[in-house]
Design a protein around this motif. Structure first.
Motif, PDB file in Angstrom:
ATOM      1  N   GLY A 318       0.827  -1.186   0.000  1.00  0.00           N
ATOM      2  CA  GLY A 318       0.000   0.000   0.000  1.00  0.00           C
ATOM      3  C   GLY A 318       0.866   1.243   0.000  1.00  0.00           C
ATOM      4  N   VAL A 319       0.282   2.368  -0.300  1.00  0.00           N
ATOM      5  CA  VAL A 319       1.032   3.619  -0.375  1.00  0.00           C
ATOM      6  C   VAL A 319       0.376   4.634   0.538  1.00  0.00           C
ATOM      7  CG1 VAL A 319       1.935   5.401  -1.892  1.00  0.00           C
ATOM      8  CG2 VAL A 319       1.560   3.097  -2.773  1.00  0.00           C
ATOM      9  N   ASP A 320       1.133   5.213   1.426  1.00  0.00           N
ATOM     10  CA  ASP A 320       0.607   6.250   2.304  1.00  0.00           C
ATOM     11  C   ASP A 320       0.445   7.559   1.542  1.00  0.00           C
ATOM     12  OD1 ASP A 320       0.532   4.609   4.462  1.00  0.00           O
ATOM     13  OD2 ASP A 320       2.387   5.337   5.370  1.00  0.00           O
ATOM     14  N   PRO A 321      -0.602   8.325   1.848  1.00  0.00           N
ATOM     15  CA  PRO A 321      -0.683   9.672   1.280  1.00  0.00           C
ATOM     16  C   PRO A 321       0.396  10.572   1.862  1.00  0.00           C
ATOM     17  CG  PRO A 321      -2.417   9.320   2.889  1.00  0.00           C
ATOM     18  CD  PRO A 321      -1.745   7.997   2.698  1.00  0.00           C
ATOM     19  N   VAL A 322       0.737  11.619   1.131  1.00  0.00           N
ATOM     20  CA  VAL A 322       1.773  12.567   1.542  1.00  0.00           C
ATOM     21  C   VAL A 322       1.126  13.921   1.786  1.00  0.00           C
ATOM     22  CG1 VAL A 322       3.900  13.734   0.857  1.00  0.00           C
ATOM     23  CG2 VAL A 322       3.473  11.379   0.116  1.00  0.00           C
ATOM     24  N   HIS A 323       1.470  14.547   2.894  1.00  0.00           N
ATOM     25  CA  HIS A 323       1.136  15.960   3.098  1.00  0.00           C
ATOM     26  C   HIS A 323       2.397  16.639   3.599  1.00  0.00           C
ATOM     27  CE1 HIS A 323      -1.010  19.643   3.962  1.00  0.00           C
ATOM     28  NE2 HIS A 323      -0.450  19.648   5.162  1.00  0.00           N
ATOM     29  N   GLU A 324       2.902  17.598   2.823  1.00  0.00           N
ATOM     30  CA  GLU A 324       4.163  18.248   3.163  1.00  0.00           C
ATOM     31  C   GLU A 324       3.973  19.753   3.200  1.00  0.00           C
ATOM     32  OE1 GLU A 324       8.906  17.932   2.203  1.00  0.00           O
ATOM     33  OE2 GLU A 324       7.466  16.907   0.908  1.00  0.00           O
ATOM     34  N   GLU A 325       4.481  20.348   4.291  1.00  0.00           N
ATOM     35  CA  GLU A 325       4.319  21.790   4.498  1.00  0.00           C
ATOM     36  C   GLU A 325       5.646  22.524   4.583  1.00  0.00           C
ATOM     37  OE1 GLU A 325       1.957  22.130   8.006  1.00  0.00           O
ATOM     38  OE2 GLU A 325       0.126  21.413   7.032  1.00  0.00           O
ATOM     39  N   PHE A 326       6.765  21.844   4.335  1.00  0.00           N
ATOM     40  CA  PHE A 326       8.093  22.475   4.312  1.00  0.00           C
ATOM     41  C   PHE A 326       8.375  23.216   5.622  1.00  0.00           C
ATOM     42  CE2 PHE A 326       6.502  22.174  -0.043  1.00  0.00           C
ATOM     43  CZ  PHE A 326       7.477  21.352  -0.592  1.00  0.00           C
ATOM     44  N   ALA A 327       8.104  22.524   6.721  1.00  0.00           N
ATOM     45  CA  ALA A 327       8.222  23.143   8.040  1.00  0.00           C
ATOM     46  C   ALA A 327       9.582  22.932   8.687  1.00  0.00           C
ATOM     47  CB  ALA A 327       7.123  22.604   8.958  1.00  0.00           C
ATOM     48  N   SER A 328      10.506  22.250   8.014  1.00  0.00           N
ATOM     49  CA  SER A 328      11.828  22.031   8.593  1.00  0.00           C
ATOM     50  C   SER A 328      12.866  21.880   7.496  1.00  0.00           C
ATOM     51  CB  SER A 328      11.829  20.783   9.488  1.00  0.00           C
ATOM     52  OG  SER A 328      11.528  19.626   8.725  1.00  0.00           O
ATOM     53  N   ARG A 329      14.107  22.108   7.858  1.00  0.00           N
ATOM     54  CA  ARG A 329      15.221  21.923   6.953  1.00  0.00           C
ATOM     55  C   ARG A 329      15.931  20.619   7.270  1.00  0.00           C
ATOM     56  NH1 ARG A 329      17.289  28.048   7.824  1.00  0.00           N
ATOM     57  NH2 ARG A 329      16.074  29.079   6.197  1.00  0.00           N
ATOM     58  N   PRO A 330      16.590  19.983   6.317  1.00  0.00           N
ATOM     59  CA  PRO A 330      16.614  20.299   4.885  1.00  0.00           C
ATOM     60  C   PRO A 330      15.360  19.782   4.182  1.00  0.00           C
ATOM     61  CG  PRO A 330      17.888  18.336   5.281  1.00  0.00           C
ATOM     62  CD  PRO A 330      17.412  18.803   6.634  1.00  0.00           C
ATOM     63  N   LEU A 331      15.351  19.881   2.858  1.00  0.00           N
ATOM     64  CA  LEU A 331      14.269  19.287   2.096  1.00  0.00           C
ATOM     65  C   LEU A 331      14.213  17.783   2.339  1.00  0.00           C
ATOM     66  CD1 LEU A 331      14.698  21.057  -1.362  1.00  0.00           C
ATOM     67  CD2 LEU A 331      12.682  21.203   0.102  1.00  0.00           C
ATOM     68  N   ALA A 332      13.014  17.239   2.321  1.00  0.00           N
ATOM     69  CA  ALA A 332      12.872  15.791   2.456  1.00  0.00           C
ATOM     70  C   ALA A 332      13.653  15.093   1.349  1.00  0.00           C
ATOM     71  CB  ALA A 332      11.393  15.403   2.383  1.00  0.00           C
ATOM     72  N   PRO A 333      14.270  13.942   1.635  1.00  0.00           N
ATOM     73  CA  PRO A 333      15.138  13.284   0.647  1.00  0.00           C
ATOM     74  C   PRO A 333      14.405  12.746  -0.566  1.00  0.00           C
ATOM     75  CG  PRO A 333      14.843  11.894   2.586  1.00  0.00           C
ATOM     76  CD  PRO A 333      14.252  13.222   2.918  1.00  0.00           C
ATOM     77  N   GLU A 334      13.082  12.685  -0.532  1.00  0.00           N
ATOM     78  CA  GLU A 334      12.342  12.295  -1.729  1.00  0.00           C
ATOM     79  C   GLU A 334      12.486  13.317  -2.852  1.00  0.00           C
ATOM     80  OE1 GLU A 334      10.773  10.162   1.684  1.00  0.00           O
ATOM     81  OE2 GLU A 334      11.049  12.296   1.333  1.00  0.00           O
ATOM     82  N   TRP A 335      12.842  14.567  -2.513  1.00  0.00           N
ATOM     83  CA  TRP A 335      13.029  15.614  -3.512  1.00  0.00           C
ATOM     84  C   TRP A 335      14.464  15.599  -4.013  1.00  0.00           C
ATOM     85  CZ3 TRP A 335       8.745  17.626  -5.282  1.00  0.00           C
ATOM     86  CH2 TRP A 335       7.637  17.775  -4.441  1.00  0.00           C
ATOM     87  N   GLN A 336      14.628  15.688  -5.335  1.00  0.00           N
ATOM     88  CA  GLN A 336      15.952  15.798  -5.930  1.00  0.00           C
ATOM     89  C   GLN A 336      15.944  16.894  -6.996  1.00  0.00           C
ATOM     90  OE1 GLN A 336      16.149  11.424  -6.949  1.00  0.00           O
ATOM     91  NE2 GLN A 336      18.286  11.688  -6.346  1.00  0.00           N
ATOM     92  N   TRP A 337      17.085  17.586  -7.115  1.00  0.00           N
ATOM     93  CA  TRP A 337      17.273  18.548  -8.194  1.00  0.00           C
ATOM     94  C   TRP A 337      17.666  17.813  -9.459  1.00  0.00           C
ATOM     95  CZ3 TRP A 337      15.363  23.040  -6.863  1.00  0.00           C
ATOM     96  CH2 TRP A 337      15.388  23.421  -5.519  1.00  0.00           C
ATOM     97  N   SER A 338      17.300  18.370 -10.603  1.00  0.00           N
ATOM     98  CA  SER A 338      17.606  17.724 -11.876  1.00  0.00           C
ATOM     99  C   SER A 338      19.072  17.840 -12.254  1.00  0.00           C
ATOM    100  CB  SER A 338      16.747  18.318 -13.000  1.00  0.00           C
ATOM    101  OG  SER A 338      16.912  19.728 -13.055  1.00  0.00           O
ATOM    102  N   GLY A 339      19.811  18.713 -11.596  1.00  0.00           N
ATOM    103  CA  GLY A 339      21.248  18.866 -11.818  1.00  0.00           C
ATOM    104  C   GLY A 339      21.935  19.170 -10.501  1.00  0.00           C
ATOM    105  N   ASN A 340      23.107  19.778 -10.569  1.00  0.00           N
ATOM    106  CA  ASN A 340      23.840  20.110  -9.357  1.00  0.00           C
ATOM    107  C   ASN A 340      23.118  21.186  -8.564  1.00  0.00           C
ATOM    108  OD1 ASN A 340      25.852  18.286  -9.978  1.00  0.00           O
ATOM    109  ND2 ASN A 340      27.077  19.794 -11.094  1.00  0.00           N
ATOM    110  N   ARG A 341      23.026  20.970  -7.256  1.00  0.00           N
ATOM    111  CA  ARG A 341      22.291  21.889  -6.390  1.00  0.00           C
ATOM    112  C   ARG A 341      23.021  23.216  -6.238  1.00  0.00           C
ATOM    113  NH1 ARG A 341      21.619  24.089  -1.279  1.00  0.00           N
ATOM    114  NH2 ARG A 341      23.805  23.603  -0.849  1.00  0.00           N
ATOM    115  N   SER A 342      22.253  24.300  -6.157  1.00  0.00           N
ATOM    116  CA  SER A 342      22.795  25.618  -5.861  1.00  0.00           C
ATOM    117  C   SER A 342      21.909  26.298  -4.823  1.00  0.00           C
ATOM    118  CB  SER A 342      22.847  26.491  -7.126  1.00  0.00           C
ATOM    119  OG  SER A 342      23.122  27.842  -6.800  1.00  0.00           O
TER     120      SER A 342
END
Length: 493
Positions: A318-342
């Motif tokens: 099963g898959v849990d729903p996601v609710h994200e409010e960006f309330a802490s650093r760093p970004l959650a590891p599920e997020w990735q930049w398409s190239g080198n981070r800046s």
């Protein structure tokens, strides 16, 4: 706030440990694009890495106590893929290919091939016993165009051997494996390549080797054929340089699990990829036992959909729903930049629980290095929804754009009006990865903006979903921005 850490619904015995047989699971164990997985176990933890290609953070590592439930714990390339300019995107399909993860002499070792540069190694600091950990700088161990899929093995005397494959798109040669000897620290070549296996003509495109020593034999597990329809081989020899005996040990046969590809042996289990179309290459887990010095994988060499003892409790994934409010650093590891981070790409403000993406110069959105993306779930319909506003820079508002994006072989965007007002934006993806795009000013009444876009996997990489904020390369003194208030991902019931 609920973070989504790939929690899969599996019933386990309270006494289950290290994948003991008193429990049940359903394949795929990771229905996301974790292509070319490699897995090891140290102590009570299993660790997995996979091909991250041009994305950052790259060389991500997941951890598990049972081999089925996984969560992100680290990344060896947090900001930059070696060999590429800090603010540049890697070309599609470049960067980190088919890494291997090993533990030797108090360190973790990560090897990967960059098909345009060569073979890299990244080690943990000395006396490391678990991950997350401190990683040293990447070392270019073996330079060469088209050298990919490296994996080391150390013998009882501490000698290190490295097996690797060849990318035909860069080397002009493929379907063979080579072994070289490295220094005992694994960082330099002391004996150049010797071809140890030729796949022509019966095992074309052999690649993705994983090197092991068991009893008196060296073993190389490797796939052959193409990703969609290939099979798994096992080679064995009493010398790292061969000659190798070869057997086909896993193939689709009459099952619906196509192309059981590139994977890893750990304990009495074998992990492998399966091509899932637009969603990329997902991860399966097969039982493995040894018979007269050869591995028997799955159900007598065929992939299994389920693995359980008779009478054991069983549930599917099963898959849990996601609710994200960006309330802490760093970004959650599920997020990735398409190239080198800046640091110029974004501002995460926990006080307001918002993420701000600044527009960044790009010739086109397809090659922008600042796309913020995440993987999609295979064979599951879902809704990706966000509350956003786009505030352009006054001097270049006609040359900026921001919104939601589906990135793959064909890229599709859902632009947000540049009126500085809050909008609700929604992408609905069905089980066949057909996408429908909606906008709403109040979150209740929705207008269909675009309908029927078919998502497709990109070169080597599955479809990803997320956000973009770009502008043309004309020189301006400042950037506009896209504010993201929250994100909801809701699987269909």
């Amino acid at each position: 706030m609920k973070r989504f850490f790939l929690t899969l619904l599996v019933i386990l015995s309270p006494f289950a440990f290290h994948l003991s047989p008193v429990w049940a699971y359903d394949n795929p164990v990771l229905p996301y694009d974790f292509s070319n997985p490699d897995v090891i176990r140290l102590g009570k933890y299993y660790y997995m890495t996979y091909s991250s290609y041009a994305s950052t953070p790259g060389l991500q590592i997941l951890r598990s106590e049972d081999g089925v439930h996984w969560s992100y714990v680290d990344a060896a390339l947090k900001d930059t893929v070696p060999g590429y300019g800090h603010l540049d995107a890697c070309p599609a399909g470049s960067g980190v290919w088919a890494p291997s993860l090993r533990f030797h002499d108090g360190r973790f070792y990560l090897y990967y091939g960059d098909p345009d540069i060569g073979i890299y190694c990244i080690r943990s600091a000395p006396k490391t016993v678990k991950i997350p950990c401190q990683w040293e700088q990447a070392v270019l161990v073996k330079k060469g165009k088209g050298l990919i899929d490296p994996c080391p093995v150390w013998d009882a005397k501490g000698r290190c051997y490295l097996v690797h494959a060849f990318a035909g798109s860069r080397a002009g040669f493929e379907s063979a494996l080579a072994v070289c000897e490295l220094s005992s620290d694994g960082l330099s070549v002391i004996h150049e390549d010797e071809l140890v296996f030729d796949g022509h003509p019966y095992n074309p495109m052999v690649k993705g080797p994983k090197f092991y020593k068991r009893n008196s034999y060296y073993y190389i597990f490797c796939p052959a054929g193409d990703v969609e329809t290939g099979w798994q081989l096992c080679l064995r020899s009493k010398s790292p340089y061969g000659p190798y005996e070869v057997r086909r040990v896993l193939e689709q046969d009459t099952t619906d699990i196509n192309g059981p590809y590139q994977g890893a042996w750990v304990d009495n289990w074998f992990y492998h990829s399966q091509d899932a179309g637009a969603a990329g290459r997902i991860v399966h887990l097969e039982p493995l036992k040894w018979h007269f010095g050869w591995p028997v994988i799955g159900d007598k060499g065929r992939p299994v959909k389920t693995a359980k003892d008779e009478g054991a409790p069983f549930k599917g994934i099963g898959v849990d729903p996601v609710h994200e409010e960006f309330a802490s650093r760093p970004l959650a590891p599920e997020w990735q930049w398409s190239g080198n981070r800046s640091a110029l790409y974004y501002y995460l403000n926990p006080d307001s629980s918002r993420l701000r993406l600044f527009t960044y110069p790009a010739d086109s959105v397809e090659i922008a290095p600042n796309l913020l993306l995440r993987k999609i779930h295979a064979n599951t319909a879902f809704t990706f929804e966000a509350r956003v506003r786009f505030v352009p820079n006054r001097e270049n508002q006609l040359h900026e754009e921001a919104g939601l994006i589906i990135q793959g072989r064909q890229t599709k965007t859902l632009p947000i009006l540049n009126d500085g007002q809050w909008w609700y934006a929604r992408i609905v993806m069905d089980k066949k990865q057909v996408c429908h795009f909606y906008l709403s000013s109040d979150g209740h009444t929705w207008a269909l903006v675009d309908d029927g876009f078919q998502a497709e996997a990109d070169e080597q990489v599955g479809t990803r979903i997320g956000f973009y904020a770009t502008r043309d390369r004309k020189r301006f003194h400042d950037a506009g921005y896209l504010d993201i208030d929250c994100v909801d991902i809701t699987p269909a019931l």
